[in-house]
Enzyme design. Structure first.
Site, mmCIF file in Angstrom:
data_model
loop_
_atom_site.group_PDB
_atom_site.id
_atom_site.type_symbol
_atom_site.label_atom_id
_atom_site.label_comp_id
_atom_site.label_asym_id
_atom_site.label_seq_id
_atom_site.Cartn_x
_atom_site.Cartn_y
_atom_site.Cartn_z
ATOM 1 N N VAL A 65 0.818 -1.229 0.000
ATOM 2 C CA VAL A 65 0.000 0.000 0.000
ATOM 3 C C VAL A 65 0.849 1.275 0.000
ATOM 4 O O VAL A 65 0.342 2.341 -0.347
ATOM 5 C CB VAL A 65 -1.006 0.067 1.179
ATOM 6 C CG1 VAL A 65 -2.106 -0.962 1.052
ATOM 7 C CG2 VAL A 65 -0.315 -0.008 2.527
ATOM 8 N N TYR A 167 3.561 4.787 15.991
ATOM 9 C CA TYR A 167 2.263 4.157 15.674
ATOM 10 C C TYR A 167 1.111 4.987 16.245
ATOM 11 O O TYR A 167 0.097 5.220 15.576
ATOM 12 C CB TYR A 167 2.284 2.748 16.267
ATOM 13 C CG TYR A 167 1.056 1.898 16.053
ATOM 14 C CD1 TYR A 167 0.832 1.244 14.837
ATOM 15 C CD2 TYR A 167 0.131 1.693 17.077
ATOM 16 C CE1 TYR A 167 -0.281 0.434 14.659
ATOM 17 C CE2 TYR A 167 -0.973 0.883 16.907
ATOM 18 C CZ TYR A 167 -1.181 0.246 15.701
ATOM 19 O OH TYR A 167 -2.280 -0.561 15.529
ATOM 20 N N ALA A 168 1.262 5.458 17.494
ATOM 21 C CA ALA A 168 0.194 6.232 18.139
ATOM 22 C C ALA A 168 -0.057 7.532 17.384
ATOM 23 O O ALA A 168 -1.211 7.924 17.152
ATOM 24 C CB ALA A 168 0.564 6.516 19.594
ATOM 25 N N LYS A 171 -1.823 6.631 14.113
ATOM 26 C CA LYS A 171 -3.206 6.159 14.265
ATOM 27 C C LYS A 171 -4.147 7.289 14.674
ATOM 28 O O LYS A 171 -5.332 7.257 14.352
ATOM 29 C CB LYS A 171 -3.268 5.004 15.274
ATOM 30 C CG LYS A 171 -2.721 3.676 14.708
ATOM 31 C CD LYS A 171 -3.496 3.197 13.484
ATOM 32 C CE LYS A 171 -3.264 1.727 13.175
ATOM 33 N NZ LYS A 171 -3.889 1.306 11.906
#
Ligand SMILES: NC(=O)c1ccc[n+]([C@@H]2O[C@H](COP(=O)([O-])OP(=O)(O)OC[C@H]3O[C@@H](n4cnc5c(N)ncnc54)[C@H](O)[C@@H]3O)[C@@H](O)[C@H]2O)c1
Length: 276
Positions: A65, A167-168, A171
């Protein structure tokens, strides 16, 4: 018998395993034609074959992706195969954890690439097939079909999480993207929601010591949570257990179905009550 997603076409990224695979199978069971796609061609093909063997329609279109060419290619293939796109689920992702003071620029960039840039590009590439088609239908006075985008977020984004600065951040960024798309494309009847998972049983949450890795853009990244951090997590969850991939898929289906026709810009927490 009528199904929740009869006559719908869905593209679900990262649907070769885990939550995405469970969602692909559930969507197919509910009548959707599903484009299955994953970094790993083997698992992507396998999920599509399983769906076809159960009597539903599926196309496997593997790829990364984060490849800038990929969004246009997969959406074109989806429309060539099934004629239209109703539902886009941006689910592909992984974790590349370490404490902030040790985190490299590569780790930081990789998380923003897969969880922010790729969904942004996929949504932008969906413009002719979702936004423009809906606009033309509106102008022609035709009834609007169910069209929606679902971005997979995480409680790590909503609340922060040790070892996951990259990641946090990504997201939670996805929540901002979700609300913006809801505001821009709502005018054409297109809904955009996020689903934030807590602790679901997939290779991302199994013990790190089991040695699961993802091989992405020439690098090998260890997946999972160290045993010492996993212990006792059930006590933080009102339902006292992690969720299954199938339960995660249920949350995605909820937002995709026409029962959610007046829900947009929302972040649905599928967490067993964790964090309330
Ligand atoms: N498991 C959890 O507890 C949990 C919690 C919160 C959010 N999530 C999110 O749910 C989504 C699905 O994760 P999962 O738990 O099912 O993990 P998983 O590893 O079982 O499945 C994710 C799939 O995404 C694919 N993928 C990763 N990077 C890709 C890329 N660049 N291009 C194409 N495919 C790629 C992987 O190959 C894999 O098959 C992810 O976005 C994850 O961040 C999971």
């Amino acid at each position: 018998m009528a199904h929740l997603l009869d006559n719908q076409v869905a593209v679900i990224t990262g649907s070769g395993r885990g939550i995405g695979a469970a969602a692909a199978k559930l969507f197919a069971q509910e009548g959707a034609k599903v484009v299955v796609t994953d970094l790993d061609a083997g698992v992507s093909d396998q999920v599509a074959e399983e769906i076809k063997a159960s009597g539903s329609e599926a196309l496997s279109f593997p790829g990364d992706v984060t490849d800038p060419e990929f969004p246009d290619q997969i959406l074109k293939a989806a429309v060539e195969a099934f004629g239209k796109i109703n539902i886009l689920v941006n689910n592909a992702g992984y974790t590349w954890d370490s404490m902030l003071h040790k985190m490299t620029d590569d780790q930081w960039r990789a998380m923003l690439d897969v969880h922010n840039t790729a969904p942004f590009r996929l949504i932008r590439a969906a413009t002719p097939y979702m936004r423009d088609v809906a606009k033309a239908d509106m102008e022609a006075g035709k009834p609007l079909e169910n069209r929606c985008i679902i971005n997979i977020s995480s409680t790590s984004g909503l609340h922060g999480n040790i070892g996951q600065a990259n990641y946090a951040t990504a997201k939670l960024g996805l929540v901002g993207l979700t609300k913006t798309v809801a505001k821009e494309w709502g005018a054409f009847g297109i809904r955009c929601n996020a689903v934030a998972f807590g602790y679901m049983d997939t290779r991302l949450t199994r013990p790190k010591e089991s040695g699961e890795k993802i091989s992405v853009q020439g690098k090998e990244v260890d997946l999972g949570i160290p045993e010492k951090l996993r212990g006792g997590f059930e006590h933080l969850i009102p339902l006292r257990r992690g969720g299954t991939a199938e339960e995660a898929a249920g949350g995605i289906l909820l937002m995709a179905s026409s029962y959610a026709s007046y829900i947009s810009g929302h972040t649905l927490e599928v967490t067993g009550g964790m964090g309330i």
